[in-house]
Write an enzyme that holds these catalytic residues in place. Structure first.
Site, PDB file in Angstrom:
ATOM      1  N   ASP A 115    -115.215  52.257  32.734  1.00  0.00           N
ATOM      2  CA  ASP A 115    -114.295  51.901  31.639  1.00  0.00           C
ATOM      3  C   ASP A 115    -113.675  50.529  31.892  1.00  0.00           C
ATOM      4  O   ASP A 115    -112.469  50.344  31.736  1.00  0.00           O
ATOM      5  CB  ASP A 115    -113.200  52.962  31.515  1.00  0.00           C
ATOM      6  CG  ASP A 115    -112.442  52.878  30.195  1.00  0.00           C
ATOM      7  OD1 ASP A 115    -113.008  52.350  29.211  1.00  0.00           O
ATOM      8  OD2 ASP A 115    -111.292  53.342  30.132  1.00  0.00           O
ATOM      9  N   HIS A 117    -112.970  47.656  30.587  1.00  0.00           N
ATOM     10  CA  HIS A 117    -112.656  46.758  29.479  1.00  0.00           C
ATOM     11  C   HIS A 117    -111.597  45.744  29.910  1.00  0.00           C
ATOM     12  O   HIS A 117    -111.049  45.820  31.014  1.00  0.00           O
ATOM     13  CB  HIS A 117    -112.207  47.539  28.245  1.00  0.00           C
ATOM     14  CG  HIS A 117    -111.030  48.433  28.478  1.00  0.00           C
ATOM     15  ND1 HIS A 117    -109.751  47.942  28.640  1.00  0.00           N
ATOM     16  CD2 HIS A 117    -110.934  49.792  28.592  1.00  0.00           C
ATOM     17  CE1 HIS A 117    -108.908  48.947  28.822  1.00  0.00           C
ATOM     18  NE2 HIS A 117    -109.598  50.085  28.799  1.00  0.00           N
ATOM     19  N   TRP A 118    -111.284  44.803  29.011  1.00  0.00           N
ATOM     20  CA  TRP A 118    -110.439  43.668  29.398  1.00  0.00           C
ATOM     21  C   TRP A 118    -108.994  44.045  29.698  1.00  0.00           C
ATOM     22  O   TRP A 118    -108.253  43.249  30.275  1.00  0.00           O
ATOM     23  CB  TRP A 118    -110.523  42.548  28.378  1.00  0.00           C
ATOM     24  CG  TRP A 118    -110.013  42.807  26.982  1.00  0.00           C
ATOM     25  CD1 TRP A 118    -109.626  43.998  26.429  1.00  0.00           C
ATOM     26  CD2 TRP A 118    -109.856  41.826  25.960  1.00  0.00           C
ATOM     27  NE1 TRP A 118    -109.236  43.825  25.126  1.00  0.00           N
ATOM     28  CE2 TRP A 118    -109.379  42.504  24.806  1.00  0.00           C
ATOM     29  CE3 TRP A 118    -110.078  40.461  25.887  1.00  0.00           C
ATOM     30  CZ2 TRP A 118    -109.105  41.847  23.613  1.00  0.00           C
ATOM     31  CZ3 TRP A 118    -109.809  39.804  24.697  1.00  0.00           C
ATOM     32  CH2 TRP A 118    -109.332  40.498  23.582  1.00  0.00           C
ATOM     33  N   ASP A 153    -107.168  51.188  36.761  1.00  0.00           N
ATOM     34  CA  ASP A 153    -107.402  52.320  35.856  1.00  0.00           C
ATOM     35  C   ASP A 153    -108.740  53.006  36.122  1.00  0.00           C
ATOM     36  O   ASP A 153    -109.788  52.603  35.613  1.00  0.00           O
ATOM     37  CB  ASP A 153    -107.323  51.880  34.400  1.00  0.00           C
ATOM     38  CG  ASP A 153    -107.237  53.092  33.461  1.00  0.00           C
ATOM     39  OD1 ASP A 153    -107.453  54.232  33.918  1.00  0.00           O
ATOM     40  OD2 ASP A 153    -106.948  52.893  32.272  1.00  0.00           O
ATOM     41  N   PHE A 154    -108.654  54.102  36.860  1.00  0.00           N
ATOM     42  CA  PHE A 154    -109.854  54.802  37.291  1.00  0.00           C
ATOM     43  C   PHE A 154    -109.971  56.203  36.693  1.00  0.00           C
ATOM     44  O   PHE A 154    -110.585  57.097  37.275  1.00  0.00           O
ATOM     45  CB  PHE A 154    -109.870  54.848  38.820  1.00  0.00           C
ATOM     46  CG  PHE A 154    -109.595  53.496  39.435  1.00  0.00           C
ATOM     47  CD1 PHE A 154    -110.531  52.488  39.353  1.00  0.00           C
ATOM     48  CD2 PHE A 154    -108.366  53.220  40.035  1.00  0.00           C
ATOM     49  CE1 PHE A 154    -110.268  51.225  39.872  1.00  0.00           C
ATOM     50  CE2 PHE A 154    -108.097  51.971  40.553  1.00  0.00           C
ATOM     51  CZ  PHE A 154    -109.056  50.967  40.475  1.00  0.00           C
ATOM     52  N   THR A 155    -109.397  56.371  35.499  1.00  0.00           N
ATOM     53  CA  THR A 155    -109.403  57.668  34.830  1.00  0.00           C
ATOM     54  C   THR A 155    -110.817  58.169  34.587  1.00  0.00           C
ATOM     55  O   THR A 155    -111.100  59.366  34.763  1.00  0.00           O
ATOM     56  CB  THR A 155    -108.649  57.586  33.490  1.00  0.00           C
ATOM     57  OG1 THR A 155    -107.335  57.086  33.726  1.00  0.00           O
ATOM     58  CG2 THR A 155    -108.558  58.954  32.837  1.00  0.00           C
TER      59      THR A 155
END
Length: 269
Positions: A115, A117-118, A153-155
């Site tokens: 995931d 993204h920027w 962010d490693f969800t």
């Protein structure tokens, strides 16, 4: 996610381990909390939401027995969406720092971000012009162009811990993730990822990291504004195409776009 961010934080311990990178946000503390949000947190949420930047529902109706985790992390700077490049050289340096961080985590922990993204790339300006990582015992010396880049962010991420346990999120349970608009690069990346994984989200498929490198190259080309020559733009565009052919971030390290900005072994900078 907590297990993943702890494992990635351990990669920043530059000791005798054969794999090292400071390219992931460092976890300082993680606490399990119970109960509704405090008034101070809700006020802070409102101030942030006024900017129109929140895509989440206001957490003002949590029950008294609600459990949640609060992370304390280092300050990684501004996200890629809001960061302003000054040159194409900075854009290339950003991409390479991400490539190296992912490659080290692939080698150490069979890591996939899934995931990237920027909003999940943080950038700080620094006076440090070179930084180091270590991949399978080999030192990687890279030019920073004055940027320090960290991934957050490693969800949705996948990682195999040193214990052998695999942490992942079964994205088959979230079909809406793959229903974004056509020809939208982020939406297409989720669909390409799903195709590569073949529905087996517990499996290790590092090509997903290469797919997100394609997305990030597209982002710095199409969504960011900075001084760039036609030659530099073509080089970035060519990398964007080649990224789709790589089987991992490790493979992308040797792309011609990054020629001259890194060495292996003892630093020669």
């Amino acid at each position: 996610e907590t297990a993943i961010v702890k494992s990635l934080t351990e990669l920043s311990a530059n000791d005798t381990r054969k794999n090292f990178t400071d390219g992931f946000i460092r976890l300082v503390n993680a606490s399990v909390c119970r109960g509704p949000y405090s008034k101070k947190l809700l006020t802070a949420w409102d101030k942030y939401a006024v900017k129109g930047e929140s895509e989440n529902e206001k957490p003002d109706n949590l029950p008294s027995n609600q459990l949640y985790i609060a992370y304390t992390c280092e300050d990684g700077g501004a996200d890629l969406e809001h960061f302003e490049f000054r040159s194409a050289t900075e854009a290339v340096a950003l991409l390479f720092q991400i490539v190296v961080a992912l490659a080290v985590a692939e080698e150490q922990s069979q890591f996939e971000h899934r995931d990237l993204h920027w909003g999940n790339v943080l950038i700080k300006r620094t006076r440090v012009q070179k930084k180091q990582a270590r991949l399978n015992g080999v030192d990687i010396n890279m030019q920073t162009s004055g940027l320090n880049v960290t991934i957050i962010d490693f969800t949705l991420s996948r990682l195999t811990a040193d214990s052998g346990e695999t942490f992942f999120l079964d994205l088959n349970a979230d079909p809406e993730l793959f229903n974004g608009p056509k020809k939208h690069c982020q939406s297409e990346t989720y669909r390409r990822m799903k195709k590569a994984i073949k529905g087996k989200w517990d499996a290790y498929e590092p090509k997903t990291n290469a797919l997100w490198l394609h997305y990030l190259a597209d982002t710095v080309l199409e969504q960011k504004h900075y001084s760039v020559t036609m030659e530099q733009k073509k080089a970035l565009s060519d990398f964007r195409k080649r990224a789709l052919t790589y089987k991992s971030a490790h493979a992308a390290m040797f792309d011609e776009l990054f020629s001259g900005i890194w060495t292996s072994g003892k630093s020669s900078f």
